[in-house]
Motif scaffolding. Structure first.
Motif, PDB file in Angstrom:
ATOM      1  N   HIS A 201       0.804  -1.232   0.000  1.00 29.35           N
ATOM      2  CA  HIS A 201       0.000   0.000   0.000  1.00 29.35           C
ATOM      3  C   HIS A 201       0.829   1.270   0.000  1.00 29.35           C
ATOM      4  O   HIS A 201       0.313   2.365   0.248  1.00 29.35           O
ATOM      5  CB  HIS A 201      -1.002  -0.028   1.146  1.00 29.35           C
ATOM      6  CG  HIS A 201      -2.040  -1.069   0.911  1.00 29.35           C
ATOM      7  ND1 HIS A 201      -1.974  -2.316   1.476  1.00 29.35           N
ATOM      8  CD2 HIS A 201      -3.116  -1.084   0.096  1.00 29.35           C
ATOM      9  CE1 HIS A 201      -2.984  -3.046   1.032  1.00 29.35           C
ATOM     10  NE2 HIS A 201      -3.683  -2.335   0.196  1.00 29.35           N
TER      11      HIS A 201
ATOM     12  N   CYS B  50      -4.206   2.050   6.790  1.00 29.28           N
ATOM     13  CA  CYS B  50      -3.594   3.112   5.990  1.00 29.28           C
ATOM     14  C   CYS B  50      -4.556   3.661   4.946  1.00 29.28           C
ATOM     15  O   CYS B  50      -4.295   4.688   4.341  1.00 29.28           O
ATOM     16  CB  CYS B  50      -2.311   2.603   5.335  1.00 29.28           C
ATOM     17  SG  CYS B  50      -2.572   1.166   4.285  1.00 29.28           S
TER      18      CYS B  50
ATOM     19  N   CYS C 243      -1.430  -0.893  12.560  1.00 26.28           N
ATOM     20  CA  CYS C 243      -2.171  -1.540  11.473  1.00 26.28           C
ATOM     21  C   CYS C 243      -3.362  -2.321  12.006  1.00 26.28           C
ATOM     22  O   CYS C 243      -4.385  -2.445  11.358  1.00 26.28           O
ATOM     23  CB  CYS C 243      -1.263  -2.488  10.710  1.00 26.28           C
ATOM     24  SG  CYS C 243       0.042  -1.642   9.808  1.00 26.28           S
TER      25      CYS C 243
ATOM     26  N   CYS D 258      -6.458  -4.434  10.335  1.00 25.41           N
ATOM     27  CA  CYS D 258      -6.384  -4.442   8.878  1.00 25.41           C
ATOM     28  C   CYS D 258      -5.843  -5.789   8.429  1.00 25.41           C
ATOM     29  O   CYS D 258      -6.305  -6.353   7.447  1.00 25.41           O
ATOM     30  CB  CYS D 258      -5.478  -3.326   8.382  1.00 25.41           C
ATOM     31  SG  CYS D 258      -5.180  -3.436   6.613  1.00 25.41           S
TER      32      CYS D 258
HETATM   33  S1  SF4 Z   1      -1.238  -3.850   7.234  1.00 25.25           S
HETATM   34 FE1  SF4 Z   1      -3.002  -2.693   6.575  1.00 25.25          FE
HETATM   35  S2  SF4 Z   1      -2.772  -0.719   7.566  1.00 25.25           S
HETATM   36 FE2  SF4 Z   1      -0.804  -1.723   7.695  1.00 25.25          FE
HETATM   37  S3  SF4 Z   1       0.309  -0.932   5.912  1.00 25.25           S
HETATM   38 FE3  SF4 Z   1      -0.621  -2.905   5.329  1.00 25.25          FE
HETATM   39  S4  SF4 Z   1      -2.570  -2.379   4.438  1.00 25.25           S
HETATM   40 FE4  SF4 Z   1      -1.867  -0.593   5.561  1.00 25.25          FE
END
Ligand code: SF4
Lengths: 202, 478
Positions: free
Chosen positions: B137, B354, B419, B422
């Motif tokens: 991401h 995120c 995080c 997520c």
């Molecule tokens: S785990 Fe989820 S919140 Fe953390 S960087 Fe990856 S997608 Fe983004």
């Protein structure tokens, strides 16, 4: 990096499309600080039920596919997260080649960093190879130099790979070592960068 | 002399970072910012040690701890993290950044948080840059007109050692968003609608530039949400050309240039937009006025449905593969073809990640929570709703605005940053068959916990689902 030139082995069919990296190696296996040993987590939720017992109907649990070296998978294999744990797990499990019509970008790149071959074939050819692999316990042969995959029936299909990637895989070149040979150019770039973007140099 | 064809934004950033070209078709690109975290770096640092290689530019590298940190009790420090494997990974990062001289915001530091929230918030993310991170991401940073994408751990090692990355150029794609959205519709809905249209492989091999009046109208936060989800459409990266909103966002941020350097930087940044005569390999236009609040029904981000829509019938899909996929997804999600999506009862709500954990996201969710309170409503009985800010600074700002009090009064949990659910690497995760309204980015099988059922949606929609106890139309609260 390890070379890849020829590979012979049983091919396992996994016809689902969009197999993501969360499925290839679930998150609980990402908490390692090592590269090795991830085979135990490969396709964990496909291979094991909630109590941790093997699911006998999953392809890689079937006796005919034990020791498979090649995976034949549906479209868009490896989508999702950037975790290099996905190719590490495939490799640790013994799978050195994945055949599909398409791969997600980051997964595709990660394979080449680890001497794994992601082979891109047409949907027609994928269908044919999948059909033969479903027969079970059949040995396929992959020849990177010739860019071919031969099925047990004798059917041979071509796969796509760009010349640069192919050469690196054949020779097992170390990307960092190669790039460091460009150190003078990197130095020059940084010098220019300091002049044109003085705020960007910390 | 024939006129040179115009360049796209992507072309310009690419050209500005080209260090060398290898005869094998790979280019060596300079990397301006390398963000690192605990999960995808330990093996990269081991590789450096084995080969006695230093980190070339520690000053262009920034480390955070985000993926597996708990979202409570962070002040107790890393050594108190209960999960032994997570603890070891966090300690390993702490040692690595020390040994190699890299700036690090450890767990508990107010500047720490999700890597893609921290970069922009610190002003480290700037227009025209190349930014990489061992996390898919990373595309989030494209909202600033930076070429930003995820890399694997071998590439993390490569960037640490050389401050460059070997790349092949992607194709140029542009999605133009026109029209005005109806109230209750925003960047998350745009992104889901787009992925629904092009599919999860739709952007494969492309860098997508988002353009058009509806993008110009979006806040920088909204652009980050949209760029964040580029990867779910299979794209290498997402981009939005920087404009006055971008510059206003950056001004005064800790790492943003100051004084005369600011003016110099501004002139440089303004070069980064596509020329009017630039040619894209692929173009698509989306009319946002036609987009309703959107949620996912299945196990792929492309499985989207408008909030007033029905769960699709697998038979309605064109190919046999798709039909089989849809049947499997419905089975996993515990849904019936033809049922109203608003009939799906939720047990959990997750506002964070995120994609949607910045201050603007929290404001939107809090607005719905406040409306609910005004209507005499709270989080529905039997629903556990968590709000997880993207960083310590977001948390602080939200508390200064009193958002935490609104959430708490309405029955939401107010957590510490990370995080979190997520991806459920920390203790925040779903139990099998639990259904969750989530503002994150992936509804893959097991993503938020084995057997867990994730429905992706905007923060306001997730808040509405928490209040109603089922997937709900946020417009009932507007
Ligand atoms: S785990 Fe989820 S919140 Fe953390 S960087 Fe990856 S997608 Fe983004």
């Amino acid at each position: 990096m390890r070379k890849f030139d020829h590979l012979q082995g049983v091919a396992a069919p996994l016809p689902a499309a969009n197999i993501d990296t969360d499925q290839i190696i679930p998150k609980q296996f990402l908490k390692t600080v090592e590269r090795e040993g991830l085979g135990k987590g490969l396709f964990y939720d496909f291979r094991f039920d909630l109590e941790g017992h093997e699911k006998p109907d999953f392809v890689l649990n079937q006796p005919a596919y034990k020791g498979a070296r090649i995976l034949i998978a549906g479209d868009n294999f490896g989508c999702g997260s950037s975790r290099e744990h996905a190719p590490w797990a495939l490799d640790d499990f013994g799978l050195r080649c994945v055949v599909s019509t398409s791969f997600a970008d980051i997964f595709y790149n990660n394979c080449f960093q680890n001497g794994l071959l992601p082979a891109i074939v047409s949907s027609e050819d994928l269908h044919a190879l999948m059909g033969e692999a479903k027969g079970g316990n059949h040995v396929f042969a992959v020849d990177l130099d010739a860019q071919t995959i031969s099925a047990p029936s004798g059917k041979t299909v071509r796969f796509a790979i760009d010349a640069g990637r192919k050469e690196k895989l054949l020779k097992g070149l170390d990307a960092i070592g190669e790039t460091l040979e460009h150190a003078p150019e990197i130095d020059r770039f940084e010098q220019k960068r300091r002049q044109t973007q003085p705020w960007a140099a910390a | 002399m024939p006129a040179m064809p115009g360049k796209t934004l992507y072309d310009k950033i690419w050209d500005a970072h080209l260090v060398a070209q290898d005869p094998n078709g790979e280019s060596i690109l300079y990397i301006d910012l390398h963000l690192i975290h605990e999960v995808t770096t330990p093996q990269a640092f081991s590789g450096l040690r084995t080969n006695h290689r230093p980190v070339r530019r520690p000053d262009l590298t920034l480390a955070v701890a985000d993926h597996n940190i708990p979202t409570e009790g962070q002040a107790k420090g890393v050594d108190a993290v209960e999960d032994a494997e997570a603890r070891l990974q966090l300690q390993t990062l702490g040692r690595n950044v020390k040994d190699f001289g890299i700036e690090f915001f450890p767990m508990g530091d107010i500047r720490n948080g999700i890597v893609h929230v921290v970069g922009p918030e610190q002003g480290r993310t700037q227009p025209g840059m190349t930014i990489v991170c061992g996390d898919s991401h990373t595309s989030t940073h494209g909202a600033f007109g930076a070429l930003a994408h995820g890399i694997g751990t071998s590439e993390v090692e490569h960037v640490l050692a050389t401050q460059t990355l070997r790349q092949r150029k992607a194709r140029n794609m542009r999605v133009t968003f026109v029209g005005e959205p109806v109230p209750g519709v925003g960047a998350k809905d745009y992104a889901l609608a787009l992925i629904g249209e092009i599919g999860t492989g739709g952007g494969t091999g492309c860098v997508i530039e988002y353009a058009g009046p509806a993008i110009e109208a979006l806040s920088v936060e909204g652009r980050m949400t949209l760029c964040n989800l580029s990867i779910e459409g299979g794209a290498k990266a997402g981009l939005v050309a920087p404009d006055e909103k971008t510059f206003a966002y950056l001004m005064g941020k800790p790492a943003a240039p100051k004084g005369a350097a600011w003016d110099l930087a501004l002139t440089y940044w303004k070069r980064f937009s596509s020329d009017p005569d630039a040619v894209f390999d692929r173009e698509l236009t989306i009319d946002v006025s036609k987009i309703a609040p959107t949620v996912t029904w299945g196990t792929s981000p492309e499985d989207v449905v408008a909030i007033d829509g029905l769960v699709p019938d697998p038979e309605s899909f064109a190919s046999e593969d798709k039909q089989a996929g849809a049947r499997r997804a419905l089975d996993y999600m515990g849904l019936q073809p033809g049922q109203k999506i608003t009939d799906a009862a939720v047990q959990r709500v997750f506002i964070g990640s995120c994609t949607n954990s910045r201050i603007e996201d929290l404001r939107q969710a809090a607005l719905i929570a406040q409306k609910a309170l005004d209507m005499g409503l709270k989080v529905a009985p039997g629903v556990r709703a968590m709000v997880v800010p993207g960083s310590g600074l977001v948390r602080e700002e939200a508390e200064a605005e009193g958002l935490d009090q609104v959430f708490l009064a309405a029955g939401f949990e107010w957590r510490e940053p990370g995080c979190s659910m997520c991806l459920g690497m920390n203790p925040d995760r779903l139990d099998p068959q639990e259904r969750c309204a989530s503002t994150s980015n992936r509804n893959f099988e097991g993503r938020q916990g084995r057997g867990g059922r994730t429905h992706l949606m905007s923060p306001a929609m997730a808040a509405a689902a928490a209040i109603r106890g089922h997937i709900a139309d946020v417009r009932e609260f507007l």
